[in-house]
Enzyme design. Structure first.
Site, mmCIF file in Angstrom:
data_model
loop_
_atom_site.group_PDB
_atom_site.id
_atom_site.type_symbol
_atom_site.label_atom_id
_atom_site.label_comp_id
_atom_site.label_asym_id
_atom_site.label_seq_id
_atom_site.Cartn_x
_atom_site.Cartn_y
_atom_site.Cartn_z
ATOM 1 N N TYR A 108 8.185 0.390 -1.659
ATOM 2 C CA TYR A 108 7.673 1.169 -0.431
ATOM 3 C C TYR A 108 9.077 1.501 0.349
ATOM 4 O O TYR A 108 9.184 2.782 0.755
ATOM 5 C CB TYR A 108 6.948 0.201 0.650
ATOM 6 C CG TYR A 108 5.442 0.438 0.248
ATOM 7 C CD1 TYR A 108 4.463 1.596 0.707
ATOM 8 C CD2 TYR A 108 4.947 -0.503 -0.800
ATOM 9 C CE1 TYR A 108 3.189 1.552 0.335
ATOM 10 C CE2 TYR A 108 3.588 -0.358 -1.120
ATOM 11 C CZ TYR A 108 2.546 0.537 -0.518
ATOM 12 O OH TYR A 108 1.261 0.484 -0.793
ATOM 13 N N GLU A 156 -2.886 -4.777 -0.562
ATOM 14 C CA GLU A 156 -2.614 -4.879 -2.192
ATOM 15 C C GLU A 156 -2.262 -6.370 -2.398
ATOM 16 O O GLU A 156 -2.921 -6.688 -3.414
ATOM 17 C CB GLU A 156 -1.291 -3.965 -2.378
ATOM 18 C CG GLU A 156 -1.941 -2.614 -2.474
ATOM 19 C CD GLU A 156 -0.404 -1.669 -2.290
ATOM 20 O OE1 GLU A 156 0.579 -2.131 -2.518
ATOM 21 O OE2 GLU A 156 -0.938 -0.397 -1.958
#
Length: 254
Positions: free
Chosen positions: A94, A136
């Site tokens: 990310y 997630e």
């Protein structure tokens, strides 16, 4: 996010509506150029056809339009998180995505990177990243805790390949010969193959048409008339045989 930052993100909505795909296409080219290792993560066939840039452009626009009420995007977040888990996306990635996305916004919109607008988008991105990473991690934990389950990639061996009117039907078993979770019709796995002469791996999702047991999985690989050299289905059909191994993600609901 401050009220001012929220307003700055909202101010980019008209630009995203008109130039979103140009922005995301630039972003993917920039990121994959800076981090070629991510070519093993992102489906390059979807890059070639423009499918992935269009999907990301729609997602970025939806987020900007709903920046004040992100809860409205719960279904979209669930869908994205599930796809990310099927590809073994990890929190560290990310940071790479965020850095390249912010620089892309700055460069495509011709806005200084140190501007308040880029800082606003940074805070917006961090907010969304936190939501996705949390969702997630829950999914990874659930997959690993089920009987025969795992998270990330697991090696499977092709045990049979059957001709089918639309392509070929592949049956696979875990290379470690241990049990695997059952799966329902409509659920899917990601399959990662090695791209001939490119030195990279590529993933693609394949759905189950029937209930799968704890011994093996079976899925149909359809031949594509038009495809790029990165198309996983055609690589499977052309280069993989019984006895070869594949990297496979745990079954997920679509």
């Amino acid at each position: 996010m401050t009220p001012q930052q929220i307003e700055l993100v909202k101010s980019t909505v008209p630009v995203l509506r008109e130039h979103g795909v140009a922005l995301t296409s630039y972003f993917y080219k920039r990121m994959l150029g800076n981090h070629p290792e991510l070519k093993n993560v992102f489906n390059l066939d979807h890059q070639t056809t423009g499918r992935q840039p269009r999907a990301l452009a729609a997602a970025v626009l939806a987020y900007a339009e709903n920046i004040e009420t992100p809860e409205k995007l719960a279904k979209a977040v669930e869908h994205i998180a599930t796809k990310h888990v099927s590809l073994d996306i990890q929190p560290a990635q990310y940071s790479i995505v965020g850095e390249n996305l912010l620089h892309s916004i700055s460069e495509v919109l011709d806005v200084p990177f140190e501007s308040d607008l880029i800082e606003a988008w940074k805070q917006a991105y961090l907010q969304l990243a936190d939501i996705l990473i949390g969702a997630e991690q829950q999914k990874y934990d659930q997959l690993a805790s089920q009987s025969g389950g795992w998270s990330g990639w697991r090696n499977f061996k092709i045990v049979s390949i059957q001709d089918h009117a639309e392509g070929k039907f592949f049956n696979i078993r875990a290379a470690d010969q241990q049990t695997i979770p059952t799966a329902q019709a409509g659920e899917y796995i990601s399959v990662k193959v090695h791209v001939p002469e490119k030195g990279i791996d590529q993933p693609q999702q394949f759905s189950f048409s029937s209930t799968q047991d704890t011994a093996q999985y079976g899925f149909l690989v359809k031949s594509q008339a038009e495809h790029s050299e990165y198309d996983v289905a055609n690589i499977l059909l052309s280069h993989y045989q019984v006895g070869d191994e594949l990297a496979v993600s745990a079954p997920l609901k679509g």
